[in-house]
Design an enzyme around this catalytic site. Structure first.
Site, PDB file in Angstrom:
ATOM      1  N   ASP A 283       0.865  -1.172   0.000  1.00  0.00           N
ATOM      2  CA  ASP A 283       0.000   0.000   0.000  1.00  0.00           C
ATOM      3  C   ASP A 283       0.910   1.233   0.000  1.00  0.00           C
ATOM      4  O   ASP A 283       2.128   1.133   0.174  1.00  0.00           O
ATOM      5  CB  ASP A 283      -0.957  -0.021   1.206  1.00  0.00           C
ATOM      6  CG  ASP A 283      -2.194   0.839   0.942  1.00  0.00           C
ATOM      7  OD1 ASP A 283      -2.151   1.709   0.044  1.00  0.00           O
ATOM      8  OD2 ASP A 283      -3.212   0.656   1.632  1.00  0.00           O
TER       9      ASP A 283
HETATM   10  C1  NOJ Z   1      -4.045   3.822   0.083  1.00  0.00           C
HETATM   11  C2  NOJ Z   1      -5.197   2.893   0.217  1.00  0.00           C
HETATM   12  O1  NOJ Z   1      -5.140   2.246   1.467  1.00  0.00           O
HETATM   13  C3  NOJ Z   1      -5.288   1.851  -0.874  1.00  0.00           C
HETATM   14  O2  NOJ Z   1      -6.514   1.191  -0.762  1.00  0.00           O
HETATM   15  C4  NOJ Z   1      -5.129   2.464  -2.206  1.00  0.00           C
HETATM   16  O3  NOJ Z   1      -5.237   1.473  -3.196  1.00  0.00           O
HETATM   17  C5  NOJ Z   1      -3.794   3.167  -2.280  1.00  0.00           C
HETATM   18  N1  NOJ Z   1      -3.748   4.207  -1.275  1.00  0.00           N
HETATM   19  C6  NOJ Z   1      -3.536   3.769  -3.640  1.00  0.00           C
HETATM   20  O4  NOJ Z   1      -4.395   4.814  -3.894  1.00  0.00           O
END
Ligand code: NOJ
Length: 730
Positions: A283
């Protein structure tokens, strides 16, 4: 050479193999260490903010820093929708100018649509319908390339039992079986190759992110291994089995170890137990969030990279740590080259499974032919109507009678975007439909008076009373606007804000029939609304055609058939609240002191899991359970007769639950085992049969699967709290 590519993933993608596994190995052999590390890096497609642009060979102006990294083979994927022109230009650089020709992936969060938005996933879950979920995945597959993406960080299959967590909006709710079915269907839709460029799905957040303590986003997750394996893991298993090409490890710690560097999770569970063959993408800065002042897993960035690589994190989203540290770590012998090769292989195989060597570019002609926004809007409208859950309907308040004069009140009615729900950044469908437009289209006579805000100020009592006075019925919007749930949107309070309660009281005093339409990305604690409104239609964050869908349901053009997949609490104090809880030695269904309940209020949900009404009513009879078959063919067969006792045709969602009475560990009160939707004309009766393989009834005890045995109970019924108790034995 042994086939290493995930067969299931390829089957799902239907990919014609552009290059062979042997060629992938050859490529890996030819890559420099720097190029290999490049594949493990994901950076933003927009590059440095305000940075210079450079023209590519065809004159397209690209962020110069990104173009240069692609040219040097320093990135394996980009994040952020960059548009068709830039996507194709980056890809041309990757395929023509870089030393090793490896196509790029560009990903972002297209979670319930892109240009067109279907309802949020929590709403989609309420359709209890695999086709709906798959259709939504296909919509994403078709529209993502229009924004320059061939990868979506969807579906989120995190189970959630606490609606204070704002990201409950993004997932299927609280049931692992239903969540797995939904996740798998969305993966199939996304990876259907329906669009102008195949799109990869990403199941996230691995794992148990939705178990954040106290519903606070990114918070610690502590749970027993059996709860993890029986509740939080199954939807990921279903997603992997459906062929999901990528998995995103979660931000949180799981029993003390952050998922981003958790070897047990990313290797033992994901690779060995679930047999995942795609690649993992951290993430956003998930690896760097393990540093000293955050999770605190290593003293240096280099130490973190060692941990993450060893754990099995293949690609580093935005942290830049692999880019900064990994080459030196390999040179110093701290990270074995074999680990780097393993991750590169995982990534190249996914790119190959997507058919990217064969078709690296977005086919603009195909795209143009496919982006039929009017058709997508119609589809989103039909989906949104299917997701609406009728929570209450008394005094015949709904559907609206033909010819009635409606006073529409409340915030957000004239703006599709504000109610569309989280991750709505790419909306671009001129056929979107607000609620006033929907009502107008249905020929309803109405006035619209906002009268109050979602949160701020006071209700305009005078305007609300005047509007109600002129009308036969009031339709009032309550809840939370679309941006008030989603990532980083944990809240302490899920009751209706003061201003809405004030408006509710004003409207109630007008004595006009009151129909509440709830807009929200999470279950809310709404005892006052439940008491005072004559009807409550849960419309969730319904997407860009939501206004049309709500009008369809209010007017009876569509008979609502949605069923909840999370519980609505009476009070925040009940949280976490979930239907599939374990029993206690002092069952709370016994009304006695010193039982497991609250002294100052109910312990039961206001609206339970599985609950939902429609304009028809249904009666159940002849409920039966029997066990049939032998060995691994053994199945539990539940059946009943369902009769439409109402005046209109309707669809009933017949649900099957079981309880194992004796276990090595205590087993939940009920667990959903299957469901069937049955369409019935007024007066019609159908026999519904739901078959559950006995193997599905077992449970995990740490790393041991225990088959179901002994006395069992079962219910074939309309929701998680009703139904005749049936007994059987395994
Ligand atoms: C943070 C989020 O937790 C995740 O779900 C997302 O895919 C990523 N950012 C990218 O935007």
């Amino acid at each position: 050479m042994k086939k290493m590519v995930c067969a299931a993933a390829l089957a799902t993608c239907g990919a014609a193999m552009a290059i062979t596994d042997a060629e992938i190995e050859k490529l890996i052999g030819e890559m420099t260490l720097e190029e290999k590390v490049g594949q493990l890096v994901q950076l933003g497609s927009a590059g440095k903010e305000g940075g210079p642009l450079s023209q590519d060979a065809t004159g397209v102006a690209l962020p110069a820093d990104v173009a240069e990294m692609v040219r040097k083979g320093e990135v394996g994927s980009l994040i952020g929708a960059c548009g068709v022109t830039n996507f194709n230009a980056f890809q041309r650089i990757a395929m023509n100018e870089a030393r090793v020709k490896i196509p790029l992936m560009v990903g972002h969060d297209m979670i319930h649509g892109v240009m067109t938005q279907a309802p949020i996933p929590l709403a989609l879950a309420c359709a209890w319908d695999e086709k709906t979920w798959q259709d939504c995945g296909r919509l994403i597959a078709v529209e993502s390339p229009a924004k320059g993406c061939n990868w979506t960080f969807t579906p989120m299959v995190d189970m959630c039992r606490d609606p204070r967590w704002g990201r409950i909006a993004e997932g299927p709710g609280q049931d692992p079986y239903l969540g797995g079915k939904m996740g798998a269907a969305m993966v199939k839709g996304i990876q259907s190759k329906a669009g102008a460029l195949p799109v990869a799905a990403c199941i996230k957040h691995f794992a148990a992110y939705g178990g954040a303590e106290a519903g606070r986003d990114y918070n610690t997750v502590e749970m027993s291994e059996s709860t993890f394996r029986n509740v939080y893991l199954p939807p990921f298993k279903a997603g992997v089995e459906a062929g999901a090409l990528t998995v995103m490890p979660a931000f949180n710690t799981l029993n003390g170890v952050p998922c981003s560097v958790n070897k047990w999770l990313l290797t033992d569970i994901l690779r060995d137990h679930l047999a995942f063959k795609g690649f993992t993408i951290s993430d956003w800065c998930g690896v760097s969030e393990c540093e000293l002042d955050h999770h605190g897993m290593a003293e240096t960035h280099a130490g973190l990279v060692e941990l993450a690589m060893d754990a099995g994190m293949d690609q580093d989203m935005m942290a830049g740590l692999y880019r900064k540290e990994l080459v030196q770590l390999v040179k110093d012998g701290k990270v074995p080259m074999a680990q780097v090769d393993r991750s590169v292989r995982n990534i190249l195989q996914v790119k190959n499974a997507l058919g990217l060597w064969e078709n690296p570019y977005i086919d603009e002609a195909k795209l143009k032919a496919q982006i039929d926004l009017a058709a997508h809007a119609r589809q989103a409208r039909a989906i949104a109507a299917k997701c609406c859950v009728l929570l209450k309907n008394e005094k015949d308040a709904l559907p609206l009678k033909p010819g009635v004069k409606v006073a529409l009140v409340g915030p957000g009615a004239e703006d599709c975007v504000s109610i569309s729900g989280t991750w709505s950044a790419y909306i671009e469908n001129k056929f979107e439909m607000t609620l006033p437009e929907g009502l107008r289209g249905a020929g309803v006579t109405f006035t619209y008076t906002p009268g109050y805000d979602w949160q701020k100020g006071r209700a305009d009592a005078k305007a609300l009373k005047a509007a109600a006075k002129e009308a036969d019925v009031v339709v009032a919007l309550f809840g939370q606007k679309g941006t008030d749930s989603g990532e980083g949107w944990s809240v302490l309070d899920i009751t209706l804000p003061k201003v809405q309660l004030e408006a509710l009281n004003v409207l109630k005093r007008t004595k006009k029939p009151l129909v509440a339409v709830l807009i929200n990305g999470r279950p809310l604690a709404i005892p006052e609304l439940a008491e005072k409104a004559d009807a409550i239609l849960e419309a969730w964050c319904p997407g860009t055609s939501g206004g049309g869908a709500i009008a369809d349901v209010l007017t009876g053009k569509v008979n609502p058939e949605g069923r909840l997949t999370t519980e609505f609490p009476v009070s925040v104090g009940q949280l976490p609240l979930y239907y599939n809880r374990l029993r206690t030695g002092r069952p709370s269904d016994v009304s006695a002191p010193y039982c497991s309940c609250y002294r100052d209020g109910p312990h039961q949900a206001l609206y339970p899991f599985g609950y939902g009404l429609g304009y028809a009513t249904f009666a159940y009879a002849n409920e039966l359970v029997k066990v049939e078959g032998e060995g691994n063919q053994r199945k539990v067969v539940l059946s009943c007769d369902v009769t439409n006792t109402g005046k209109v045709a309707g669809v009933e969602t017949v649900q099957a639950y079981t309880r194992q009475m004796v276990g090595v560990e205590s087993r939940p009160i009920r667990e959903l085992r299957g469901w069937q939707k049955v369409a019935l004309a007024p007066g019609e009766t159908k026999c519904v049969t739901i078959e559950v393989p006995v193997a599905q009834l077992g449970y995990w005890l740490k790393d041991r699967f225990v088959p179901a045995a002994g006395p069992m109970r079962a219910w074939i019924t309309r929701d998680s709290v009703s139904g005749k108790t049936l007994e059987f034995r395994l």
